[in-house]
Structures are given as structure tokens and as C-alpha cells.
Design a protein around this motif. Sequence first.
Motif, mmCIF file in Angstrom:
data_model
loop_
_atom_site.group_PDB
_atom_site.id
_atom_site.type_symbol
_atom_site.label_atom_id
_atom_site.label_comp_id
_atom_site.label_asym_id
_atom_site.label_seq_id
_atom_site.Cartn_x
_atom_site.Cartn_y
_atom_site.Cartn_z
ATOM 1 N N GLU A 160 0.820 -1.215 0.000
ATOM 2 C CA GLU A 160 0.000 0.000 0.000
ATOM 3 C C GLU A 160 0.856 1.267 0.000
ATOM 4 O O GLU A 160 0.492 2.271 -0.623
ATOM 5 C CB GLU A 160 -0.921 0.004 1.228
ATOM 6 C CG GLU A 160 -1.960 -1.121 1.206
ATOM 7 C CD GLU A 160 -2.741 -1.204 2.503
ATOM 8 O OE1 GLU A 160 -2.521 -0.339 3.398
ATOM 9 O OE2 GLU A 160 -3.563 -2.131 2.635
ATOM 10 N N VAL A 161 1.995 1.217 0.676
ATOM 11 C CA VAL A 161 2.836 2.415 0.820
ATOM 12 C C VAL A 161 3.695 2.648 -0.424
ATOM 13 O O VAL A 161 3.917 3.799 -0.823
ATOM 14 C CB VAL A 161 3.714 2.328 2.087
ATOM 15 C CG1 VAL A 161 4.566 3.591 2.250
ATOM 16 C CG2 VAL A 161 2.841 2.137 3.329
ATOM 17 N N GLU A 164 2.309 4.875 -3.127
ATOM 18 C CA GLU A 164 2.099 6.259 -2.668
ATOM 19 C C GLU A 164 3.351 7.123 -2.811
ATOM 20 O O GLU A 164 3.279 8.340 -2.659
ATOM 21 C CB GLU A 164 1.664 6.264 -1.197
ATOM 22 C CG GLU A 164 0.309 5.606 -0.948
ATOM 23 C CD GLU A 164 0.004 5.468 0.541
ATOM 24 O OE1 GLU A 164 0.897 5.802 1.360
ATOM 25 O OE2 GLU A 164 -1.109 5.030 0.879
ATOM 26 N N GLN A 165 4.497 6.498 -3.116
ATOM 27 C CA GLN A 165 5.754 7.246 -3.185
ATOM 28 C C GLN A 165 5.841 8.040 -4.489
ATOM 29 O O GLN A 165 5.655 7.487 -5.570
ATOM 30 C CB GLN A 165 6.956 6.304 -3.044
ATOM 31 C CG GLN A 165 6.935 5.460 -1.784
ATOM 32 C CD GLN A 165 6.562 6.259 -0.547
ATOM 33 O OE1 GLN A 165 7.187 7.264 -0.229
ATOM 34 N NE2 GLN A 165 5.513 5.831 0.138
ATOM 35 N N ASN A 166 6.137 9.336 -4.357
ATOM 36 C CA ASN A 166 6.188 10.218 -5.532
ATOM 37 C C ASN A 166 7.526 10.167 -6.259
ATOM 38 O O ASN A 166 7.648 10.696 -7.358
ATOM 39 C CB ASN A 166 5.912 11.664 -5.099
ATOM 40 C CG ASN A 166 4.496 11.819 -4.564
ATOM 41 O OD1 ASN A 166 3.570 11.196 -5.082
ATOM 42 N ND2 ASN A 166 4.337 12.641 -3.538
#
Length: 252
Positions: A160-161, A164-166
Amino acid sequence: MQYFKFLIRATNQHGVHSPFVYNLVTLCFYDKKKYSEYAKIETYKAQLIKTNTALQITDLGSGSQFTTSNTRQVKQIAKQSGASLKHAKLLFRLARYFQFKHSLELGTSLGISTQALALGNTNSEIISIEGCPEISAFTSENLKQHTINNVTVKTGDFAEVIPEQNQNTFDFVLFDGNHNKTATLHYFELLLPKIHNDTVFVFDDIYWSKDMTEAWEHIKNHPKVKVTIDTFQYGFVFFRKEQVKEHFSIRL
């Protein structure tokens, strides 16, 4: 048995004909210099081994090979599942050798590997993901107390994480959390869009179980993977398009 098989097929730098791998082995893996940062790495782990603080464990991975208890003391975790000093120092040398700018660690735990990577290049930015909230909070604060300011610890399920990383690309990814074939391959696939030609992936505990060894073999055979180095504890993966596909087993 697996280690015996590894020793039979493994070599040192003299069995390596790739200039890239030869330089990595001789200048990084086998670098015997006594770096001043080693004292910080040793102190960090030594203090953890003396810490009696008990943490409530939320285990999203394959769990511990040593205990099924949901409450563990920091010193127990440090002794049983923390990176060894030998391997922490290798990660320090790796970060120093390649000068990674943007790194991702899957599985912060107590931050032994995290600290070593951070010391290897203090100008780097490291994102470390930890599934257990109490371990994440403890380690985030502990790293700050040891003046490690280039690490951001994030809490949650890796699957999930990661999305989310840009960050567009990572120079380095350490896979050291969920020792499960399906999960490991899923994280590998999730992160492939974030590689560049010189990105380095390192997989911890590639012989932890039959499952993990199967995952390692699958990764080695992936078409984007060009060079791998098996050191028994770690599996190193390189995507360098200019390299001929080749697999090495190197004794540390």
C-alpha cells in the motif's frame, strides 16, 4: 545444505571477468579500510542489545523464526533479527561506493541497516517502510537521537505504501521485510517502474526458506535483470543494459 552448495559454486574476485563486478567486489565488498563510521554502527547496535523496552508487535510478513509472542523486547529483536555488524558495514560500503541519492528500504525493523545506509552517504534521502507501528515509532525516534537526519520512516503495508511514493526512480532498494515468495515478487514488480539503468536492488535472506529461494530464482531470470550476485545472505540485482546477462556467487 544450501550453504554447502553455495560454497561449492562461490568464488572471489579472481573468478570474475566482468570489470563492473570485479571493481564492486574488490573496491566495496572486500574493502578492508577501517572507516570511522563503523564505530557509530557498532554503538548503535550495542545500545539496542541493551535496551529492555518492550514493543507490541504487528507482523505483516512471515514473522519471526524465533518466537510467536506479540510482545518483544528491543534487545531480543536486535539479537535475533537485526542485521549483523558484518552486513551492516557492507551496506554502509555499498552506499558509499555507489553514492545513492534516493533509497528505499522495505522493512525498517530497528534501523540497523537503515543507519548504515544513511551513514554511507549523508547527502542521500532514504525512505524506510515498517509494517509495525510501535517498531516504526521507536526506530524513527532512535535514529534521530543518533543524529540520522536523512531518513523518513513510514508505517504501513509495503504493497500500500510503495504506490504512494512520488519518487520517480530509486537508486537503491533493500528488500528486507516480508520473507514470502508471492509478496517479494509483488514488491519487485511494483518497483520495476521506478528503476533506472544503474539502480541496485538487494534482497535479504534469499535462502531463508524454499519459498524465498524460489523467488530469488524467478528474479534472476526476469528479462530486465542483467547481473546478479549471490552472497548467500544477500542477493544483488543490477539492470545495466550494457551488461551481458550473468550470475555470480561471491564469498564475503
